[in-house]
Motif scaffolding. Structure first.
Motif, PDB file in Angstrom:
ATOM      1  N   VAL A 197      48.357  44.856  37.769  1.00 25.81           N
ATOM      2  CA  VAL A 197      48.717  45.256  36.420  1.00 25.81           C
ATOM      3  C   VAL A 197      48.792  46.774  36.347  1.00 25.81           C
ATOM      4  CG1 VAL A 197      46.300  45.264  35.653  1.00 25.81           C
ATOM      5  CG2 VAL A 197      48.135  45.008  33.958  1.00 25.81           C
ATOM      6  N   LEU A 198      49.723  47.269  35.554  1.00 19.43           N
ATOM      7  CA  LEU A 198      49.832  48.696  35.238  1.00 19.43           C
ATOM      8  C   LEU A 198      49.412  48.898  33.789  1.00 19.43           C
ATOM      9  CD1 LEU A 198      53.330  49.543  36.815  1.00 19.43           C
ATOM     10  CD2 LEU A 198      51.084  49.955  37.816  1.00 19.43           C
ATOM     11  N   ILE A 199      48.417  49.765  33.565  1.00 22.85           N
ATOM     12  CA  ILE A 199      47.959  50.103  32.222  1.00 22.85           C
ATOM     13  C   ILE A 199      47.893  51.611  32.117  1.00 22.85           C
ATOM     14  CG2 ILE A 199      46.104  49.900  30.531  1.00 22.85           C
ATOM     15  CD1 ILE A 199      45.273  47.310  31.808  1.00 22.85           C
ATOM     16  N   SER A 200      48.689  52.178  31.203  1.00 23.00           N
ATOM     17  CA  SER A 200      48.751  53.624  31.035  1.00 23.00           C
ATOM     18  C   SER A 200      49.033  54.281  32.387  1.00 23.00           C
ATOM     19  CB  SER A 200      47.457  54.136  30.402  1.00 23.00           C
ATOM     20  OG  SER A 200      47.598  55.464  29.975  1.00 23.00           O
ATOM     21  N   ALA A 201      48.184  55.227  32.830  1.00 19.98           N
ATOM     22  CA  ALA A 201      48.406  55.897  34.104  1.00 19.98           C
ATOM     23  C   ALA A 201      47.694  55.201  35.258  1.00 19.98           C
ATOM     24  CB  ALA A 201      47.925  57.347  34.019  1.00 19.98           C
ATOM     25  N   GLY A 202      47.194  53.987  35.030  1.00 23.38           N
ATOM     26  CA  GLY A 202      46.437  53.272  36.049  1.00 23.38           C
ATOM     27  C   GLY A 202      47.226  52.147  36.687  1.00 23.38           C
ATOM     28  N   ASP A 203      47.064  52.004  37.992  1.00 20.49           N
ATOM     29  CA  ASP A 203      47.682  50.932  38.783  1.00 20.49           C
ATOM     30  C   ASP A 203      46.526  50.132  39.394  1.00 20.49           C
ATOM     31  OD1 ASP A 203      48.921  49.324  40.665  1.00 20.49           O
ATOM     32  OD2 ASP A 203      50.399  50.824  41.220  1.00 20.49           O
ATOM     33  N   TYR A 204      46.352  48.853  38.947  1.00 17.64           N
ATOM     34  CA  TYR A 204      45.154  48.107  39.300  1.00 17.64           C
ATOM     35  C   TYR A 204      45.492  46.807  40.026  1.00 17.64           C
ATOM     36  CZ  TYR A 204      43.336  51.176  35.629  1.00 17.64           C
ATOM     37  OH  TYR A 204      43.020  52.259  34.855  1.00 17.64           O
ATOM     38  N   ARG A 205      44.595  46.416  40.942  1.00 21.80           N
ATOM     39  CA  ARG A 205      44.651  45.127  41.623  1.00 21.80           C
ATOM     40  C   ARG A 205      43.373  44.362  41.289  1.00 21.80           C
ATOM     41  NH1 ARG A 205      46.119  49.162  44.455  1.00 21.80           N
ATOM     42  NH2 ARG A 205      44.044  49.440  45.381  1.00 21.80           N
ATOM     43  N   ILE A 206      43.522  43.075  40.965  1.00 22.29           N
ATOM     44  CA  ILE A 206      42.406  42.273  40.473  1.00 22.29           C
ATOM     45  C   ILE A 206      42.331  40.955  41.249  1.00 22.29           C
ATOM     46  CG2 ILE A 206      41.327  41.252  38.435  1.00 22.29           C
ATOM     47  CD1 ILE A 206      43.128  43.008  36.710  1.00 22.29           C
ATOM     48  N   SER A 207      41.127  40.542  41.590  1.00 25.91           N
ATOM     49  CA  SER A 207      40.891  39.234  42.184  1.00 25.91           C
ATOM     50  C   SER A 207      39.590  38.681  41.625  1.00 25.91           C
ATOM     51  CB  SER A 207      40.813  39.319  43.711  1.00 25.91           C
ATOM     52  OG  SER A 207      39.740  40.164  44.106  1.00 25.91           O
ATOM     53  N   GLY A 208      39.441  37.372  41.652  1.00 27.09           N
ATOM     54  CA  GLY A 208      38.221  36.805  41.113  1.00 27.09           C
ATOM     55  C   GLY A 208      38.109  35.318  41.342  1.00 27.09           C
ATOM     56  N   GLN A 209      36.879  34.808  41.178  1.00 31.29           N
ATOM     57  CA  GLN A 209      36.591  33.383  41.279  1.00 31.29           C
ATOM     58  C   GLN A 209      35.604  32.984  40.185  1.00 31.29           C
ATOM     59  OE1 GLN A 209      35.208  32.567  45.308  1.00 31.29           O
ATOM     60  NE2 GLN A 209      37.263  31.970  45.921  1.00 31.29           N
TER      61      GLN A 209
END
Length: 432
Positions: A174-186
């Motif tokens: 996901v891109l939010i404002s000036a941030g580029d993020y990668r997410i994983s979860g269980q």
């Protein structure tokens, strides 16, 4: 024998009818209008107060298709998706498996105007089972959320799976404002519903004194369990500037945005934050959250338990103050002490400077109603919002919420020139 022949004929006729109906349904499910027909029928079975509308629908139930727009609403909550693409094969459903080869949405808009829920004990889940296994890769061009808070995100994608025991998110982005993020979860489907979420990314920022760009590494983890009223989660998050190649003109890393935050969370309690500690410097809120003001915050905060209550403290300095209507924070310094005990909040002390003046105050919230008082010295409303008058003001303000509304009582003196001060005025006001 005649009875037996008659029974056999009835069985054959019934079987032929079932086969004919099955063939008809199969043929209909492959028609280009079957997807639109299903969406029209679904609305009839929705609970009272819910609506579902769709337009520009093409495709079949057998292979998927395209939906121009889809809108669902319930009271003050509405969700609208545009340009939806779905591709799948129905045969895995016979084995209780839902598998999509494509699920894409050009834009998703969520408008949540519901009022806040009343304070109290939250209901905790015990399981999150689904009757089938799921395998869905997804992609959303943009997501917007409007309500008590606002969120704008783009390039949202990932792969969701449920294998009958565990919900899994892989390759989340996901891109939010000036941030580029990668997410994983269980998330475990049964009690204790063990949860693990990991976020990694980078935030673009620049030094206040130059246009030189820096990358700040953003990491966060959330672990614990969700089942039961005593569920507890641990949060760890940090922002750290990454090294710059060719450091001939490399500035001091201490001049770049960074932060460390840890917290203990009880998600189903009336007050979910039980303990927290954080330090930050040069923190620009706008780089992390689109609707937040541009800031350069340095300081620290803590929440420490005291029996069943807790005590909180915060100190911060903002070296980039400015008017609120220009997406800045009209605040230079802030120091406050806050407490929480059995549903009652109290701002024991608050001292702030900004907008050319200072403010001291205190207040409390109990049973959803609040009251507070503040003393203002030399505050310039025009520095808070440029649309207001440029005149330093001093005085006192009291506010109290009741079932009939919010009552204000103010007494201010406004400077009208060098050495001249306007007369004080006291104005009680009620808002309903």
């Amino acid at each position: 024998m005649n009875a037996l022949r008659t029974l056999l004929k009835l069985l054959v006729a019934s079987l032929a009818m079932v086969l004919a109906l099955t063939a008809a349904v199969w043929l209909w499910s492959g028609s280009d209008s079957s997807l639109a027909t299903l969406l029209t029928r679904v609305e009839r079975f929705l609970p009272a107060g819910q609506t579902l509308e769709a337009g520009e629908v093409q495709g079949s139930l057998r292979t998927g298709g395209h939906i121009g727009w889809l809108r669902w609403s319930r009271g003050a909550l509405s969700i609208e998706a545009k340009d939806i693409g779905v591709a799948w094969t129905p045969s895995p459903l016979l084995s209780k498996q839902l598998r999509l080869s494509e699920f894409s949405v050009a834009s998703l808009s969520i408008n949540d105007q519901r009022s806040d829920h009343k304070a109290g004990q939250r209901v905790s889940p015990t399981d999150l089972y689904l009757p089938i296994t799921v395998d869905v890769p997804f992609k959303l061009g943009s997501v917007s959320w409007t309500g008590a808070t606002t969120l704008q995100a783009t390039d949202v994608s990932g792969h969701y799976r449920f294998d009958g025991q565990t919900h899994t998110l892989d390759k989340g982005h996901v891109l939010i404002s000036a941030g580029d993020y990668r997410i994983s979860g269980q998330l475990q489907a049964s009690s204790p519903m063990a949860l693990t979420v990991q976020l990694d990314g980078a935030v673009q920022t620049s030094l206040p004194s130059s246009q030189q760009q820096w990358k700040v590494a953003a990491t966060a983890s959330l672990t614990g369990a969700l089942a039961g009223p005593d569920a507890a989660l641990a949060l760890q998050a940090s922002l750290k500037p990454t090294p710059i190649t060719n450091p001939a003109t490399k500035p001091d890393a201490q001049a770049v945005m960074q932060a460390e935050v840890s917290a203990q969370i009880a998600p189903w309690q009336a007050q979910p934050l039980t303990q927290a500690q954080g330090q930050w410097q040069k923190l620009n809120l706008a780089a992390l959250w689109p609707s937040a003001p541009h800031t350069q915050l340095s300081g620290e905060a803590s929440v420490t338990p005291q029996g069943k209550a807790w005590q909180g403290q915060i100190q911060l300095v903002n070296t980039l103050p400015g008017p609120w209507n220009q997406q800045h924070l009209p605040l230079d310094r802030l120091q406050a002490e806050v407490s929480y005990d059995q549903g009652q909040w109290a701002v024991q002390s608050l001292q702030a400077t900004g907008a050319g003046g200072s403010l001291t105050g205190s207040g409390q919230i109990e049973a959803g109603q609040w009251q507070g008082q503040a003393s203002v010295l030399g505050l310039n409303p025009g520095a808070v919002d440029t649309r207001l008058a440029q005149a330093a003001m001093s005085g006192k303000l009291q506010a109290k919420q009741s079932n009939s509304g919010i009552a204000f009582e103010a007494q201010f003196a406004a400077a009208t020139g060098q050495g001249k001060t306007a007369k004080s005025s006291q104005t009680p006001t009620s808002l309903h």
